[in-house]
Design a protein around this motif. Structure first.
Motif, PDB file in Angstrom:
ATOM      1  N   SER A   1      37.850   3.548  68.999  1.00 18.67           N
ATOM      2  CA  SER A   1      38.265   4.140  67.674  1.00 18.67           C
ATOM      3  C   SER A   1      38.142   5.697  67.343  1.00 18.67           C
ATOM      4  CB  SER A   1      37.946   3.175  66.576  1.00 18.67           C
ATOM      5  OG  SER A   1      38.257   1.898  66.810  1.00 18.67           O
ATOM      6  N   CYS A   2      38.855   6.226  67.015  1.00 17.87           N
ATOM      7  CA  CYS A   2      38.473   7.895  66.476  1.00 17.87           C
ATOM      8  C   CYS A   2      38.050   7.707  64.824  1.00 17.87           C
ATOM      9  CB  CYS A   2      39.381   8.752  66.467  1.00 17.87           C
ATOM     10  SG  CYS A   2      39.851   9.016  68.376  1.00 17.87           S
ATOM     11  N   GLU A   3      36.737   7.996  64.523  1.00 19.95           N
ATOM     12  CA  GLU A   3      36.321   7.779  63.282  1.00 19.95           C
ATOM     13  C   GLU A   3      36.446   9.306  62.690  1.00 19.95           C
ATOM     14  OE1 GLU A   3      32.837   5.413  62.993  1.00 19.95           O
ATOM     15  OE2 GLU A   3      34.073   3.662  63.315  1.00 19.95           O
ATOM     16  N   VAL A   4      37.186   9.799  61.877  1.00 17.72           N
ATOM     17  CA  VAL A   4      37.668  10.944  61.621  1.00 17.72           C
ATOM     18  C   VAL A   4      37.248  11.281  60.090  1.00 17.72           C
ATOM     19  CG1 VAL A   4      39.369  12.721  61.390  1.00 17.72           C
ATOM     20  CG2 VAL A   4      39.242  10.910  63.243  1.00 17.72           C
ATOM     21  N   GLN A   5      36.362  12.433  59.743  1.00 14.12           N
ATOM     22  CA  GLN A   5      36.354  12.863  58.514  1.00 14.12           C
ATOM     23  C   GLN A   5      37.621  13.380  57.994  1.00 14.12           C
ATOM     24  OE1 GLN A   5      33.255  13.096  56.657  1.00 14.12           O
ATOM     25  NE2 GLN A   5      32.120  12.594  58.645  1.00 14.12           N
TER      26      GLN A   5
ATOM     27  N   SER B   1      42.968   4.325  67.346  1.00 14.93           N
ATOM     28  CA  SER B   1      42.253   3.296  68.062  1.00 14.93           C
ATOM     29  C   SER B   1      42.875   3.097  69.549  1.00 14.93           C
ATOM     30  CB  SER B   1      41.837   1.888  67.408  1.00 14.93           C
ATOM     31  OG  SER B   1      41.126   2.252  66.405  1.00 14.93           O
ATOM     32  N   CYS B   2      42.208   2.296  70.350  1.00 10.58           N
ATOM     33  CA  CYS B   2      42.757   2.163  71.575  1.00 10.58           C
ATOM     34  C   CYS B   2      42.073   0.949  72.134  1.00 10.58           C
ATOM     35  CB  CYS B   2      42.612   3.143  72.793  1.00 10.58           C
ATOM     36  SG  CYS B   2      43.300   2.908  74.173  1.00 10.58           S
ATOM     37  N   ILE B   3      42.996  -0.156  72.499  1.00 12.19           N
ATOM     38  CA  ILE B   3      42.398  -1.578  72.799  1.00 12.19           C
ATOM     39  C   ILE B   3      42.568  -1.269  74.452  1.00 12.19           C
ATOM     40  CG2 ILE B   3      42.338  -3.916  73.024  1.00 12.19           C
ATOM     41  CD1 ILE B   3      42.035  -2.790  70.337  1.00 12.19           C
ATOM     42  N   VAL B   4      41.502  -1.428  75.194  1.00  8.42           N
ATOM     43  CA  VAL B   4      41.706  -1.482  76.614  1.00  8.42           C
ATOM     44  C   VAL B   4      41.298  -2.777  77.492  1.00  8.42           C
ATOM     45  CG1 VAL B   4      41.068  -0.336  78.811  1.00  8.42           C
ATOM     46  CG2 VAL B   4      41.065   1.113  76.561  1.00  8.42           C
ATOM     47  N   SER B   5      41.865  -3.574  77.910  1.00 14.03           N
ATOM     48  CA  SER B   5      41.733  -4.762  79.122  1.00 14.03           C
ATOM     49  C   SER B   5      41.421  -4.067  80.198  1.00 14.03           C
ATOM     50  CB  SER B   5      43.040  -5.550  79.043  1.00 14.03           C
ATOM     51  OG  SER B   5      43.338  -6.233  77.829  1.00 14.03           O
ATOM     52  N   LEU B   6      40.039  -4.386  80.614  1.00 12.05           N
ATOM     53  CA  LEU B   6      39.516  -3.361  81.405  1.00 12.05           C
ATOM     54  C   LEU B   6      39.430  -3.810  82.892  1.00 12.05           C
ATOM     55  CD1 LEU B   6      36.319  -2.924  79.456  1.00 12.05           C
ATOM     56  CD2 LEU B   6      37.856  -1.074  79.932  1.00 12.05           C
ATOM     57  N   ILE B   7      39.619  -2.885  83.939  1.00  9.68           N
ATOM     58  CA  ILE B   7      39.543  -3.214  85.389  1.00  9.68           C
ATOM     59  C   ILE B   7      38.779  -2.147  85.933  1.00  9.68           C
ATOM     60  CG2 ILE B   7      41.619  -4.317  85.495  1.00  9.68           C
ATOM     61  CD1 ILE B   7      43.214  -1.841  86.428  1.00  9.68           C
TER      62      ILE B   7
END
Length: 253
Positions: free
Chosen positions: A51-55, A86-92
């Protein structure tokens, strides 16, 4: 005599900083990448949320990566599932690489390295920097059962500890703990991951101090130092900071 000033050092705990005392947003980086769970290593087919937490406004910020193939690409259906910033990644394994946040105008956040392992053992260590004084747990995890086999932990190539629980704790992490970690157990060896330790004094010498104010009272000068208990890991450290800040107040009198 009556003209003398006496000093009273009172340390007050403030559980949440008053809004008016928050530091200006411009002092912080424009965005930071958060990783959930906060781990540098994952087994194949596990998921991670970036996730990008931005001011301020997060519009226009996106998660990008430079993975093993060397392609600099943003979160999309090829490798991730975008959800706002945000980005959800199912990892390989080919998802191993460096991830960060980027704005449309080319501003960057911190970068985080993630390793996806198709073997049987990983080291669960923080992907994000830890702060001096933090309590840190490193866990050697086997993909099968039981997951917590007796493990040997290595730092910068040297054996530092053997733990029957499969977990190594560092109660108060220091700069000397920064380095490259891996673990082994009876089922195999993990990849190596770097753990970054940032100093408490890197932000400002008065980190955690919210306000200093002084009030004359019956011939005394009462100087109060309010600090945020959650921002401080070392209370002796903040007391000496408060004392030095108060000395500065007094020299201005």
């Amino acid at each position: 005599g009556s003209g003398e000033l006496s000093l009273s050092l009172s340390l007050s705990l403030s559980l949440s900083p008053p809004a008016s005392l928050s530091p200006p947003a411009s002092l912080s980086p424009p965005a930071s990448l958060s990783v959930s769970p906060d781990r540098a290593q994952f087994f194949e087919f596990e998921s991670v949320s970036l996730s990008c937490e931005v001011q301020g406004n997060s519009a226009g910020w996106r998660v990008v990566r430079n993975a093993e193939r060397g392609n600099h690409t943003e979160c999309n259906t090829d490798w991730g599932k975008p959800q706002g910033s945000s980005c959800i990644v199912s990892l390989i394994p080919s998802d191993s690489g460096e991830y960060w946040c980027e704005s449309g105008s080319g501003e960057h956040s911190n970068a985080v390295n993630i390793t996806v392992h198709d073997g049987a053992v990983i080291l669960e260590s923080p992907a994000l920097p830890v702060t001096e004084g933090d309590y840190v747990t490193l866990r050697c995890r086997y993909q099968g059962t039981p997951s917590d086999l007796t493990a040997d932990f290595y730092k910068d190539g040297s054996l530092i500890r053997a733990e029957s629980s499969g977990e190594m704790t560092i109660p108060a992490v220091s700069k000397s703990d920064e380095g490259l970690y891996k673990c082994t157990n009876s089922e195999g060896e993990s990849p190596e991951s770097w753990m970054t330790v940032t100093g408490e004094n890197m932000t400002a010498p008065s980190r955690g101090i919210l306000a200093i104010y002084h009030t004359p009272l019956d011939g005394y000068l009462v100087v109060t130092c309010i600090y945020n208990v959650f921002a401080v890991t070392n209370h002796e450290h903040i007391k000496s900071n408060c004392s030095s800040q108060i000395q500065q107040v007094l020299t201005l009198q």
